[in-house]
Design a protein around this motif. Sequence first.
Motif, short mmCIF file in Angstrom:
data_model
loop_
_atom_site.label_atom_id
_atom_site.label_comp_id
_atom_site.label_asym_id
_atom_site.label_seq_id
_atom_site.Cartn_x
_atom_site.Cartn_y
_atom_site.Cartn_z
N UNK A 1 0.82 -1.20 0.00
CA UNK A 1 0.00 0.00 0.00
C UNK A 1 0.86 1.26 0.00
N UNK A 2 1.90 1.28 0.84
CA UNK A 2 2.76 2.46 0.91
C UNK A 2 3.51 2.69 -0.40
N UNK A 3 3.95 1.61 -1.03
CA UNK A 3 4.63 1.75 -2.32
C UNK A 3 3.66 2.27 -3.37
N UNK A 4 2.44 1.77 -3.36
CA UNK A 4 1.45 2.19 -4.35
C UNK A 4 1.11 3.67 -4.20
N UNK A 5 1.08 4.16 -2.97
CA UNK A 5 0.77 5.57 -2.72
C UNK A 5 1.91 6.46 -3.18
N UNK A 6 3.14 6.10 -2.82
CA UNK A 6 4.28 6.97 -3.08
C UNK A 6 4.90 6.76 -4.46
N UNK A 7 4.73 5.56 -5.02
CA UNK A 7 5.35 5.28 -6.31
C UNK A 7 4.42 4.36 -7.12
N UNK A 8 3.36 4.91 -7.67
CA UNK A 8 2.35 4.09 -8.35
C UNK A 8 2.84 3.36 -9.59
N UNK A 9 3.98 3.76 -10.13
CA UNK A 9 4.51 3.05 -11.31
C UNK A 9 5.39 1.87 -10.93
N UNK A 10 5.64 1.70 -9.64
CA UNK A 10 6.41 0.55 -9.16
C UNK A 10 5.46 -0.62 -8.87
N UNK A 11 5.86 -1.82 -9.25
CA UNK A 11 5.05 -3.01 -9.01
C UNK A 11 5.68 -3.85 -7.92
N UNK A 12 4.89 -4.15 -6.87
CA UNK A 12 5.39 -4.92 -5.73
C UNK A 12 4.68 -6.27 -5.66
N UNK A 13 5.45 -7.32 -5.39
CA UNK A 13 4.90 -8.67 -5.29
C UNK A 13 5.48 -9.41 -4.09
N UNK A 14 4.64 -10.17 -3.41
CA UNK A 14 5.15 -11.13 -2.43
C UNK A 14 5.43 -12.43 -3.18
N UNK A 15 6.59 -13.02 -2.90
CA UNK A 15 6.99 -14.25 -3.59
C UNK A 15 7.85 -15.10 -2.66
N UNK A 16 7.27 -15.58 -1.54
CA UNK A 16 8.04 -16.43 -0.63
C UNK A 16 8.41 -17.75 -1.30
N UNK A 17 9.38 -18.44 -0.72
CA UNK A 17 9.92 -19.63 -1.36
C UNK A 17 9.79 -20.86 -0.47
N UNK A 18 9.86 -22.00 -1.10
CA UNK A 18 9.91 -23.27 -0.37
C UNK A 18 10.97 -24.15 -1.03
N UNK A 19 11.65 -24.93 -0.20
CA UNK A 19 12.69 -25.80 -0.73
C UNK A 19 13.96 -25.79 0.09
N UNK A 20 14.05 -24.85 1.04
CA UNK A 20 15.17 -24.85 1.96
C UNK A 20 16.48 -24.39 1.34
#
Length: 330
Positions: free
Chosen positions: A129-148
Amino acid sequence: MPSTGVDVVPSSVGFIGLGVMGKPMVVNLAAKLPPGSLIHVHDIVAAVVDELVASFPGIVVRCASAADVTSKSDVIFTMLPEGAHVKSVYLDPHTGILSALSGPSSHSAGKLVIDSSTIDTATSLIVKEQLAISSPTTSFYDAPVSGGVLGAVNGTIAFFLGCSPDDANIPRLTYFLGMMGGKVIPCGGPSLGLAAKLSNNYLSGIITIACSEAMDMGMRAGIDANVLASVFAAGTAQNAICDVFNPVPGVCPKAPSSNGYQGGFRVQLMRKDIGLALDMARRLGTRNALGTSGLGVYAAASEAADCKDLDSRVVFRYLGGIENWKEPMS
């Protein structure tokens, strides 16, 4: 070079957080990015930065802060221990990612920012949300990993991506994530990658306890550990923990349990993730009958002198499992 489906491949990548997972992820990027690419890195531990810069001269570049990394990179990855660290790295007004994306001199158009930390979904949504407000042209994604750690080293980790399969950035995301992992699974929308990861680790942690108990029970009845594992593999109890990460030393030669429970996924991290999963469950109104007991086991094992800092499958030891089963029992 084969087609990637990406019109323009960014040549400047950033990576913040060079711990046991982040460091091998950077190594894979350095080995697989096109010639001429740069990886700008930052970590509070100077030694790991020194090592990567020395190992990949002219490719890995030291940066003074998260903001410095961001200002010099088109695609930025973060891999951090906890939600508090994510908030600091992203939102610090002087050194954070956001400070480099906002303001009159920023060049944030079209930048991708990917957080592979395993944290609570609420923090991830706040950052987005904060990134979208301050920098709407930036795209943010959560991408956690599995596999150790082994998966990070071998480039076989799975990424659980917080977006839909038809997201416009999927080609670029899969291109870069594919250099570090074997699978990229879009999970539907913002924070749903994290929801998937927490659900996965909750199940993995509970299975580990059940596998430890079942192996110990059968072994004490007189069944050889390898035979018992083969029974589980052939029956309805078949699972990846028993098949690949068996908590009993000597059953799976490459598993952490067969190496003194070294490496793998630390028991403290499993405690953290199950705790986060239970917090999510409470917010959602989900009933988790095994969660509190499972969290108690990992919390206690995390504090036990013979288990702390070891792979999470060390719960077999914590529960009193027979580790020297190949020796004659008295």
